[in-house]
Structures are given as C-alpha cells and as structure tokens.
Design a protein around this motif. Structure first.
Motif, PDB file in Angstrom:
ATOM      1  N   THR A 225      23.352 -18.425 -37.152  1.00  0.00           N
ATOM      2  CA  THR A 225      24.627 -18.671 -36.464  1.00  0.00           C
ATOM      3  C   THR A 225      25.137 -20.064 -36.816  1.00  0.00           C
ATOM      4  OG1 THR A 225      23.995 -17.247 -34.606  1.00  0.00           O
ATOM      5  CG2 THR A 225      25.732 -18.838 -34.198  1.00  0.00           C
ATOM      6  N   PRO A 226      26.348 -20.221 -37.356  1.00  0.00           N
ATOM      7  CA  PRO A 226      27.404 -19.203 -37.429  1.00  0.00           C
ATOM      8  C   PRO A 226      27.406 -18.347 -38.689  1.00  0.00           C
ATOM      9  CG  PRO A 226      28.293 -21.306 -38.058  1.00  0.00           C
ATOM     10  CD  PRO A 226      26.867 -21.570 -37.669  1.00  0.00           C
ATOM     11  N   GLY A 229      25.731 -14.906 -39.783  1.00  0.00           N
ATOM     12  CA  GLY A 229      26.035 -14.242 -38.522  1.00  0.00           C
ATOM     13  C   GLY A 229      25.062 -13.121 -38.214  1.00  0.00           C
ATOM     14  N   LEU A 242      27.083 -12.671 -31.378  1.00  0.00           N
ATOM     15  CA  LEU A 242      27.601 -14.035 -31.481  1.00  0.00           C
ATOM     16  C   LEU A 242      26.897 -14.999 -30.537  1.00  0.00           C
ATOM     17  CD1 LEU A 242      31.438 -13.283 -31.726  1.00  0.00           C
ATOM     18  CD2 LEU A 242      29.728 -13.375 -33.549  1.00  0.00           C
ATOM     19  N   PRO A 286      35.889  -9.911 -31.144  1.00  0.00           N
ATOM     20  CA  PRO A 286      34.758 -10.395 -30.346  1.00  0.00           C
ATOM     21  C   PRO A 286      35.048 -10.241 -28.863  1.00  0.00           C
ATOM     22  CG  PRO A 286      35.285 -11.951 -32.104  1.00  0.00           C
ATOM     23  CD  PRO A 286      36.386 -10.930 -32.090  1.00  0.00           C
TER      24      PRO A 286
END
Length: 304
Positions: A225-226, A229, A242, A286
């Motif tokens: 992360t990021p 992913g 996330l 998201p």
C-alpha cells in the motif's frame, strides 16, 4: 560543493531541495516526461518540476548513454548524488564527477538491496528500517557506506507512509553526508551483514493469502500500500483492500471466510480475523467495507 543530482519521483524532491539550500547544484538528471492519468497526458517528473522552480538546468533521459554522460561531464560537478532516479549509472559516467556518485537508499544496507526496499521491509515484518548513503559502484547497492540512520517501523505504517517519512529524514542525512565528504571528516566503510534482495514488486506480490497468519497478511497489505495495492478475489470478484485492521479480539474464522457483524466486516486468516475497512471492488468506486457488504446482499462470502 558542485553537485549534479539524479532523481525522478516525489520522494527524491526533499533531497534536491535540501541540497539546493546548502550546496551548488549545477544540474539535475531525471527521466523523460511520462503519460499520467486516464488521458495519458505527458507530465514532467516531480524532480523536473522542482528543478525548474529552482532554476536548475535539467537533463531528461531514461538511459544514461554517451550523450547524457557528455552533458553531465560538461557541468564539471565534483560529486554526483542519486535518489530514486530509476536507471543504472555505469562507467564512464560512474567516474565522471571527481568524487564519483553517492546514493541515498531507503534501507539499512546490506538488508534490502534493490528496487523496492521499503515495501519488502514492511512485508517482511521488520521492526526497524532506515536509510543508507553509500558510494555507488557497478554492483547492486553494494558500495561502501558513508552514513546510516535507523528508525522503528510503526505497527500500522504502510510502505507509503514509511517512504514519505524516510524521504524527509533521509534528505537531511544525505546533505549532512555531502557536508562531511566536502570537509573530509567522513570516511566510508564496506558493508557488513547478511545481504537480502528487494526486487520490484509484481501484481502477484499484492495478492493477499488468507491461509497465512494475521500478522503476515496485515504486513503484506501494508507493504503493498499504496502500490501496487493489496487485492483478493471475493466470490469471483476482484476487490482491492485499501484499508484494514487486525481484529485480535474477535472469534476466529476459517481462512478466507468473509462475514459481517453490524457495521464490521471480517475476513478469516490462519490466526485472528482481519477487519476490512475500505475496499475497491472491480468496476466500482472505493467505499466503506460495510457499504459494500450491505450492497452485496450476502450473508457469507469467501476470499481466495
């Protein structure tokens, strides 16, 4: 000291700005403008933008070939400084500045030599990270060390958070090292300890394996992360994870089983569950994991 700087991403900008404040940066080398966003607009690198703002000549190149070497030689720099440039420095460029090149690397060398040291530090559950300034030579991150600084890795810190923090502290460390080289008070020493490698992450490295223990799953999630992913497939749908948090006080679930309790969504591991907080299902935006779960209408799902 007359310095030529090579770097590309945002994490290299603090080092450039700190160098500009204390030394004479005679030129900056960065990678070519790259297509960014859905419209693929050619965009200069963060280092190119910072150099232009400081009025420093910029050389844009993805390969440090003979032409680039000649351009750098014409700058008559005493020292080359590189931070996340994204390309190899070979001879004769390696010896073109009188004092060669030094590199700021975001790990405690010789641990995590390679392209993704911060990510592998977090994935592997290391309690400590840091930055090393070393003399560049042809081998992979194997040159003698000028300075080394360590820092604890936070229990919930992502690789993105850690890299941002190291880019700031590392900038001061780097320029202090340049000061020490200029004054002659510093000397470099060969690396000691066990060598580990940190290759560039692939998309497969970002897949969460819920048959592993909670600590291992959570470390991998934070480490990727990021980018690239963390993701899994839940009932056949690719879902990016996330944000999540260990749920050590919850009853155990079979690995990969996903259930909800009120506004909380849990997925089982080989140990305690992981609570999903924010997810990004394929083809959607998201969203909070609880909203995603409510929209699915499911009572139970399986992540693989």
């Amino acid at each position: 000291m007359r310095v030529v700087f090579a770097g590309t991403p945002a994490v290299a900008v603090p080092s450039l700005q700190t160098l500009v404040a204390r030394h004479e940066v005679v030129g900056v080398v960065t990678r070519l403008d790259a297509p960014i966003g859905r419209k693929r607009v050619l965009t200069p690198s963060p280092v190119a933008v910072a150099a232009a703002e400081a009025g420093i000549p910029v050389i844009k190149a993805n390969r440090l070939d003979d032409d680039v070497t000649a351009q750098i030689a014409a700058l008559d720099a005493e020292l080359g400084v590189i931070v996340a440039y994204g390309g190899l420095v070979r001879e004769p460029l390696l010896s073109t500045p009188r004092l060669g090149w030094i590199n700021l690397h975001f790990s405690l060398l010789p641990r995590w030599r390679g392209a993704a040291p911060v990510q592998w530090t977090v994935i592997s559950g290391d309690a400590e990270s840091g930055a090393t300034v070393f003399q560049l030579r042809p081998g992979l991150d194997d040159g003698p060390i000028w300075s080394l600084a360590s820092t604890p890795v936070g229990p919930h810190e992502t690789s993105g958070n850690l890299l941002s923090r190291l880019s700031t502290s590392g900038a001061e460390q780097l320029v202090d090292t340049v000061d020490g080289i200029a004054s002659g008070r510093l000397s470099a020493h060969e690396q000691e300890g066990t060598v580990t490698l940190a290759p560039k992450l692939t998309i497969d490295d970002a897949r969460l394996d819920f048959t592993a223990g909670l600590d291992e799953v959570y470390a991998r999630l934070r480490g990727v992360t990021p980018e690239p992913g963390a993701f899994t497939e839940i009932d056949g749908v690719r879902v990016k994870v996330l944000d999540a948090s260990p749920a050590r006080d919850r009853p155990r679930l079979d690995p990969g089983v996903v259930v909800a309790e009120g506004r909380h969504v849990y997925v089982g591991t080989a140990g305690s569950p992981l609570e999903l907080l924010t997810v990004h299902p394929a083809g959607k935006k998201p969203m909070a994991a609880a909203d995603w779960w409510r929209g699915s209408g499911a009572e139970r799902m399986v992540a693989r």
